[in-house]
Design a protein around this motif. Structure first.
Motif, short mmCIF file in Angstrom:
data_model
loop_
_atom_site.label_atom_id
_atom_site.label_comp_id
_atom_site.label_asym_id
_atom_site.label_seq_id
_atom_site.Cartn_x
_atom_site.Cartn_y
_atom_site.Cartn_z
N LEU A 1 0.86 -1.01 0.02
CA LEU A 1 0.02 0.03 0.07
C LEU A 1 0.92 1.23 -0.07
O LEU A 1 0.47 2.30 -0.38
N ARG A 2 2.13 1.19 0.42
CA ARG A 2 2.94 2.42 0.56
C ARG A 2 3.07 3.39 -0.79
O ARG A 2 2.98 4.64 -0.62
N PRO A 3 3.35 2.66 -1.83
CA PRO A 3 3.34 3.45 -2.89
C PRO A 3 2.31 4.27 -3.26
O PRO A 3 2.31 5.50 -3.57
N ARG A 4 1.11 3.87 -2.97
CA ARG A 4 -0.14 4.59 -3.07
C ARG A 4 -0.42 5.63 -2.30
O ARG A 4 -0.81 6.39 -2.67
N LEU A 5 0.03 5.34 -1.16
CA LEU A 5 -0.01 6.47 -0.11
C LEU A 5 0.83 7.62 -0.15
O LEU A 5 0.52 8.83 -0.27
N ARG A 6 2.18 7.19 -0.61
CA ARG A 6 3.12 8.25 -1.32
C ARG A 6 2.69 8.95 -2.41
O ARG A 6 2.66 10.27 -2.37
N GLY A 7 2.11 8.51 -3.32
CA GLY A 7 1.16 9.21 -4.53
C GLY A 7 0.17 10.26 -3.87
O GLY A 7 0.16 11.28 -4.30
N LEU A 8 -0.74 9.76 -3.03
CA LEU A 8 -1.61 10.61 -2.33
C LEU A 8 -1.03 11.74 -1.46
O LEU A 8 -1.56 12.86 -1.68
N LEU A 9 0.08 11.55 -0.96
CA LEU A 9 0.88 12.53 -0.16
C LEU A 9 1.84 13.43 -0.86
O LEU A 9 2.11 14.69 -0.31
N THR A 10 2.24 13.28 -2.08
CA THR A 10 2.96 13.95 -2.82
C THR A 10 2.77 14.60 -4.18
O THR A 10 3.46 15.00 -4.86
N SER A 11 1.69 14.26 -4.74
CA SER A 11 0.95 14.49 -6.14
C SER A 11 0.78 16.14 -6.11
O SER A 11 0.84 16.82 -5.04
N THR A 12 0.74 16.39 -7.26
CA THR A 12 0.09 18.05 -7.61
C THR A 12 -1.20 18.03 -6.83
O THR A 12 -1.75 16.97 -6.86
N ARG A 13 -1.75 19.18 -6.81
CA ARG A 13 -3.07 19.30 -6.24
C ARG A 13 -4.26 18.30 -7.17
O ARG A 13 -5.10 17.71 -6.72
#
Length: 181
Positions: A59-71
């Motif tokens: 799950l970690r890569p998906r959470l990382r995407g939620l936390l670091t993506s553009t708005r």
């Protein structure tokens, strides 16, 4: 901006979980997952199986995407989570936690609860136009995440270790360029 306590808790736990993958794996065992589960006050279903541990790691890569993506990308990713999980926000109170929002049932798998709680927290961050509070550590060789809740948006490093390492390197570089006479 001040976030609700459950938002802050969800952001801290998501970042801590994502950071278990950087710089090397730190979520090795069920005991590590037990500590994470207890440290962040998770309630509800907890199978405590190797399959669950592996699912949390995945799950970690998906959470990382939620936390670091553009708005715009964060909004797209959060909305996808809400659709996929059929999230239905509800006010709940349990244990030592006062009223807060859950969007999935307590018997949902831990990974689903982690994902939805992170998406809910990120939705608050987006609504407050505060995505710049979520960032990657400023140490050039570190990819860990940082949650900056400081008043002046000044937190740059994931830990005092990274901050000190960068400071020492900068000091040594200044000394090399301007040796004492």
């Amino acid at each position: 901006m001040t976030f609700a306590p459950d938002t802050v808790q969800s952001l801290h736990s998501a970042i801590a979980l994502v950071n278990t993958a950087e710089p090397r794996e730190a979520l090795f065992s069920l005991e590590d997952l037990d500590r994470f589960h207890a440290d962040y006050g998770y309630t509800g279903r907890y199978d405590r199986t190797t399959d669950e541990l592996n699912a949390v790691r995945e799950l970690r890569p998906r959470l990382r995407g939620l936390l670091t993506s553009t708005r715009d990308e964060t909004v797209r990713l959060a909305n996808r989570v809400f659709r996929e999980t059929k999230a239905v926000p509800q006010l709940v109170r349990h244990g030592s936690f006062d009223w807060h929002i859950h969007a999935v049932e307590p018997n949902a798998p831990l990974t689903r609860r982690l994902l939805v709680e992170t998406a809910m927290a990120v939705a608050d961050v987006v609504r407050g136009n505060e995505l710049d509070r979520l960032r990657i550590c400023a140490a050039g060789d570190c990819q860990r995440l940082v949650l900056d809740l400081s008043r002046n948006h000044s937190r740059r490093f994931c830990s005092t270790t990274c901050g000190s390492r960068v400071g020492v390197a900068a000091y040594r570089e200044r000394q090399r360029r301007n040796p004492a006479k």
